[in-house]
Design a protein around this motif. Structure first.
Motif, PDB file in Angstrom:
ATOM      1  N   ILE A 127      35.500  34.417  88.820  1.00  0.00           N
ATOM      2  CA  ILE A 127      36.938  34.669  88.823  1.00  0.00           C
ATOM      3  C   ILE A 127      37.236  35.817  87.864  1.00  0.00           C
ATOM      4  N   SER A 128      38.433  36.330  87.907  1.00  0.00           N
ATOM      5  CA  SER A 128      38.850  37.349  86.941  1.00  0.00           C
ATOM      6  C   SER A 128      38.970  36.702  85.571  1.00  0.00           C
ATOM      7  N   GLY A 129      38.491  37.403  84.569  1.00  0.00           N
ATOM      8  CA  GLY A 129      38.585  36.901  83.208  1.00  0.00           C
ATOM      9  C   GLY A 129      37.512  37.528  82.342  1.00  0.00           C
ATOM     10  N   SER A 130      37.585  37.242  81.068  1.00  0.00           N
ATOM     11  CA  SER A 130      36.612  37.773  80.121  1.00  0.00           C
ATOM     12  C   SER A 130      36.168  36.685  79.166  1.00  0.00           C
ATOM     13  N   GLY A 131      34.934  36.802  78.711  1.00  0.00           N
ATOM     14  CA  GLY A 131      34.376  35.846  77.774  1.00  0.00           C
ATOM     15  C   GLY A 131      35.000  35.984  76.390  1.00  0.00           C
ATOM     16  N   VAL A 132      34.735  35.012  75.551  1.00  0.00           N
ATOM     17  CA  VAL A 132      35.355  34.927  74.233  1.00  0.00           C
ATOM     18  C   VAL A 132      35.047  36.154  73.373  1.00  0.00           C
ATOM     19  N   ALA A 133      33.793  36.538  73.263  1.00  0.00           N
ATOM     20  CA  ALA A 133      33.424  37.694  72.428  1.00  0.00           C
ATOM     21  C   ALA A 133      33.896  39.004  73.056  1.00  0.00           C
ATOM     22  N   ALA A 134      33.706  39.154  74.353  1.00  0.00           N
ATOM     23  CA  ALA A 134      34.130  40.390  75.025  1.00  0.00           C
ATOM     24  C   ALA A 134      35.627  40.616  74.846  1.00  0.00           C
ATOM     25  N   ARG A 135      36.390  39.554  74.991  1.00  0.00           N
ATOM     26  CA  ARG A 135      37.848  39.677  74.840  1.00  0.00           C
ATOM     27  C   ARG A 135      38.216  40.091  73.413  1.00  0.00           C
ATOM     28  N   LEU A 136      37.584  39.463  72.410  1.00  0.00           N
ATOM     29  CA  LEU A 136      37.897  39.797  71.023  1.00  0.00           C
ATOM     30  C   LEU A 136      37.513  41.243  70.698  1.00  0.00           C
ATOM     31  N   LEU A 137      36.338  41.668  71.140  1.00  0.00           N
ATOM     32  CA  LEU A 137      35.918  43.051  70.910  1.00  0.00           C
ATOM     33  C   LEU A 137      36.894  44.028  71.561  1.00  0.00           C
ATOM     34  N   ALA A 138      37.285  43.751  72.802  1.00  0.00           N
ATOM     35  CA  ALA A 138      38.222  44.629  73.508  1.00  0.00           C
ATOM     36  C   ALA A 138      39.579  44.670  72.806  1.00  0.00           C
ATOM     37  N   GLU A 139      40.034  43.513  72.319  1.00  0.00           N
ATOM     38  CA  GLU A 139      41.314  43.457  71.605  1.00  0.00           C
ATOM     39  C   GLU A 139      41.287  44.316  70.341  1.00  0.00           C
ATOM     40  N   HIS A 140      40.101  44.567  69.816  1.00  0.00           N
ATOM     41  CA  HIS A 140      39.962  45.387  68.617  1.00  0.00           C
ATOM     42  C   HIS A 140      39.505  46.812  68.937  1.00  0.00           C
ATOM     43  N   GLY A 141      39.707  47.209  70.183  1.00  0.00           N
ATOM     44  CA  GLY A 141      39.522  48.604  70.564  1.00  0.00           C
ATOM     45  C   GLY A 141      38.110  49.032  70.923  1.00  0.00           C
ATOM     46  N   ILE A 142      37.203  48.091  71.085  1.00  0.00           N
ATOM     47  CA  ILE A 142      35.838  48.457  71.461  1.00  0.00           C
ATOM     48  C   ILE A 142      35.720  48.405  72.986  1.00  0.00           C
ATOM     49  N   PRO A 143      35.446  49.524  73.632  1.00  0.00           N
ATOM     50  CA  PRO A 143      35.282  49.531  75.085  1.00  0.00           C
ATOM     51  C   PRO A 143      34.081  48.665  75.487  1.00  0.00           C
ATOM     52  N   ILE A 144      34.255  47.859  76.530  1.00  0.00           N
ATOM     53  CA  ILE A 144      33.219  46.932  76.982  1.00  0.00           C
ATOM     54  C   ILE A 144      32.697  47.388  78.338  1.00  0.00           C
ATOM     55  N   TYR A 145      31.365  47.347  78.468  1.00  0.00           N
ATOM     56  CA  TYR A 145      30.696  47.664  79.727  1.00  0.00           C
ATOM     57  C   TYR A 145      29.736  46.531  80.045  1.00  0.00           C
ATOM     58  N   GLY A 146      29.687  46.141  81.305  1.00  0.00           N
ATOM     59  CA  GLY A 146      28.672  45.193  81.752  1.00  0.00           C
ATOM     60  C   GLY A 146      27.434  45.973  82.151  1.00  0.00           C
ATOM     61  N   GLU A 147      26.318  45.243  82.347  1.00  0.00           N
ATOM     62  CA  GLU A 147      25.072  45.943  82.640  1.00  0.00           C
ATOM     63  C   GLU A 147      25.120  46.748  83.940  1.00  0.00           C
ATOM     64  N   SER A 148      25.994  46.382  84.872  1.00  0.00           N
ATOM     65  CA  SER A 148      26.100  47.160  86.114  1.00  0.00           C
ATOM     66  C   SER A 148      26.809  48.499  85.893  1.00  0.00           C
TER      67      SER A 148
END
Length: 144
Positions: free
Chosen positions: A117-138
Protein backbone atom coordinates in the motif's frame (compact mmCIF):
# COMPACT_ATOMS: atom_id res chain seq x y z
CA UNK A 1 28.02 12.70 -1.46
CA UNK A 2 27.53 10.85 1.82
CA UNK A 3 24.66 8.35 1.61
CA UNK A 4 22.97 6.44 4.44
CA UNK A 5 22.45 2.85 3.19
CA UNK A 6 20.42 -0.04 4.60
CA UNK A 7 22.90 -2.59 5.94
CA UNK A 8 21.00 -5.47 4.31
CA UNK A 9 21.62 -3.89 0.91
CA UNK A 10 25.34 -3.87 1.74
CA UNK A 11 25.19 -7.63 2.33
CA UNK A 12 24.91 -7.72 6.10
CA UNK A 13 22.47 -10.42 7.28
CA UNK A 14 20.40 -8.15 9.53
CA UNK A 15 16.90 -8.56 8.10
CA UNK A 16 14.12 -10.03 10.21
CA UNK A 17 14.78 -13.44 8.61
CA UNK A 18 18.54 -13.27 9.22
CA UNK A 19 19.18 -12.71 5.51
CA UNK A 20 20.52 -9.82 3.45
CA UNK A 21 19.61 -8.36 0.07
CA UNK A 22 23.01 -7.31 -1.29
CA UNK A 23 23.16 -4.97 -4.25
CA UNK A 24 26.26 -5.41 -6.36
CA UNK A 25 25.48 -2.03 -7.94
CA UNK A 26 26.42 -0.28 -4.69
CA UNK A 27 30.04 -0.64 -5.75
CA UNK A 28 29.29 1.84 -8.53
CA UNK A 29 28.35 4.42 -5.88
CA UNK A 30 31.68 3.88 -4.13
CA UNK A 31 33.57 4.08 -7.42
CA UNK A 32 31.78 7.34 -8.18
CA UNK A 33 33.28 8.73 -4.97
CA UNK A 34 30.26 8.50 -2.68
CA UNK A 35 30.69 7.60 0.99
CA UNK A 36 28.28 4.90 2.19
CA UNK A 37 27.15 4.92 5.82
CA UNK A 38 25.57 1.59 6.86
CA UNK A 39 22.41 1.58 8.99
CA UNK A 40 19.80 -0.88 10.22
CA UNK A 41 17.21 1.04 12.23
CA UNK A 42 15.60 -2.14 13.53
CA UNK A 43 18.88 -3.38 15.01
CA UNK A 44 19.66 0.14 16.29
CA UNK A 45 16.32 -0.02 18.08
CA UNK A 46 17.41 -3.16 19.92
CA UNK A 47 15.66 -5.85 17.89
CA UNK A 48 17.49 -9.17 17.44
CA UNK A 49 18.48 -10.96 14.24
CA UNK A 50 16.55 -12.98 13.33
CA UNK A 51 13.26 -11.60 14.64
CA UNK A 52 9.56 -12.05 13.97
CA UNK A 53 8.33 -10.26 10.84
CA UNK A 54 6.57 -7.00 11.61
CA UNK A 55 4.38 -4.60 9.67
CA UNK A 56 3.28 -1.03 10.20
CA UNK A 57 -0.39 -1.00 11.15
CA UNK A 58 -3.01 1.54 10.00
CA UNK A 59 -3.04 2.96 13.56
CA UNK A 60 0.68 3.79 13.28
CA UNK A 61 1.84 0.98 15.57
CA UNK A 62 4.31 -1.68 14.42
CA UNK A 63 3.26 -5.22 15.29
CA UNK A 64 4.55 -8.70 14.64
CA UNK A 65 2.27 -11.34 13.12
CA UNK A 66 1.73 -12.74 16.64
CA UNK A 67 0.49 -9.34 17.84
CA UNK A 68 3.63 -8.28 19.73
CA UNK A 69 3.93 -4.49 19.65
CA UNK A 70 7.46 -3.40 18.65
CA UNK A 71 6.62 0.24 17.97
CA UNK A 72 9.01 1.67 20.54
CA UNK A 73 11.97 -0.30 19.13
CA UNK A 74 11.13 1.02 15.65
CA UNK A 75 10.86 4.61 16.91
CA UNK A 76 14.13 4.36 18.83
CA UNK A 77 15.86 2.87 15.79
CA UNK A 78 14.51 5.65 13.58
CA UNK A 79 15.79 8.30 15.99
CA UNK A 80 19.22 6.65 16.13
CA UNK A 81 19.33 6.38 12.33
CA UNK A 82 18.56 10.09 12.06
CA UNK A 83 21.28 10.88 14.59
CA UNK A 84 23.76 8.75 12.62
CA UNK A 85 22.77 10.45 9.36
CA UNK A 86 23.24 13.89 10.88
CA UNK A 87 26.62 13.06 12.45
CA UNK A 88 27.88 11.61 9.17
CA UNK A 89 26.53 14.51 7.13
CA UNK A 90 24.35 12.29 4.93
CA UNK A 91 22.78 14.07 2.00
CA UNK A 92 20.57 11.15 0.92
CA UNK A 93 19.48 7.69 2.04
CA UNK A 94 19.25 4.47 0.03
CA UNK A 95 16.89 2.23 1.97
CA UNK A 96 15.29 -1.22 1.62
CA UNK A 97 11.96 -0.93 -0.12
CA UNK A 98 8.70 -2.12 1.46
CA UNK A 99 10.18 -2.38 4.96
CA UNK A 100 8.15 -1.21 7.99
CA UNK A 101 11.28 0.73 8.94
CA UNK A 102 12.99 1.69 5.68
CA UNK A 103 10.27 1.49 3.03
CA UNK A 104 9.45 4.78 1.31
CA UNK A 105 6.31 5.31 -0.74
CA UNK A 106 5.12 1.69 -0.48
CA UNK A 107 5.02 -0.65 2.50
CA UNK A 108 3.19 -3.82 3.42
CA UNK A 109 -0.42 -3.29 4.46
CA UNK A 110 -0.19 -4.43 8.07
CA UNK A 111 -2.29 -7.57 7.70
CA UNK A 112 0.60 -9.87 6.67
CA UNK A 113 -1.07 -10.62 3.32
CA UNK A 114 1.99 -9.44 1.31
CA UNK A 115 -0.17 -6.61 -0.07
CA UNK A 116 1.65 -3.33 -0.74
CA UNK A 117 0.00 0.00 0.00
CA UNK A 118 1.06 3.64 -0.12
CA UNK A 119 3.03 4.63 2.93
CA UNK A 120 6.48 4.88 4.44
CA UNK A 121 8.30 3.07 7.19
CA UNK A 122 9.10 4.62 10.55
CA UNK A 123 12.76 5.49 9.87
CA UNK A 124 12.22 6.54 6.24
CA UNK A 125 9.44 8.90 7.28
CA UNK A 126 11.54 10.48 10.06
CA UNK A 127 14.56 10.94 7.79
CA UNK A 128 12.38 12.51 5.08
CA UNK A 129 10.73 14.82 7.63
CA UNK A 130 14.22 16.09 8.44
CA UNK A 131 15.07 16.85 4.83
CA UNK A 132 17.01 13.74 3.83
CA UNK A 133 15.96 12.56 0.35
CA UNK A 134 15.03 8.85 0.40
CA UNK A 135 15.62 6.37 -2.43
CA UNK A 136 14.67 2.72 -2.56
CA UNK A 137 17.00 0.19 -4.13
CA UNK A 138 15.03 0.29 -7.41
CA UNK A 139 16.01 3.98 -7.70
CA UNK A 140 19.73 3.48 -7.13
CA UNK A 141 20.41 4.91 -10.60
CA UNK A 142 19.17 8.32 -9.40
CA UNK A 143 22.20 8.53 -7.11
CA UNK A 144 24.77 7.70 -9.79
Amino acid sequence: MTILVSRCLLGEPCRYDGQSRPLAELEALRQAGHTLVPVCPEVLGGLPVPRAPAELQPDGRVRCADGQDVTEAYRLGAERALELARKAGCQAALLKENSPSCGFGRIYSGDFSKTLISGSGVAARLLAEHGIPIYGESRLDCLL
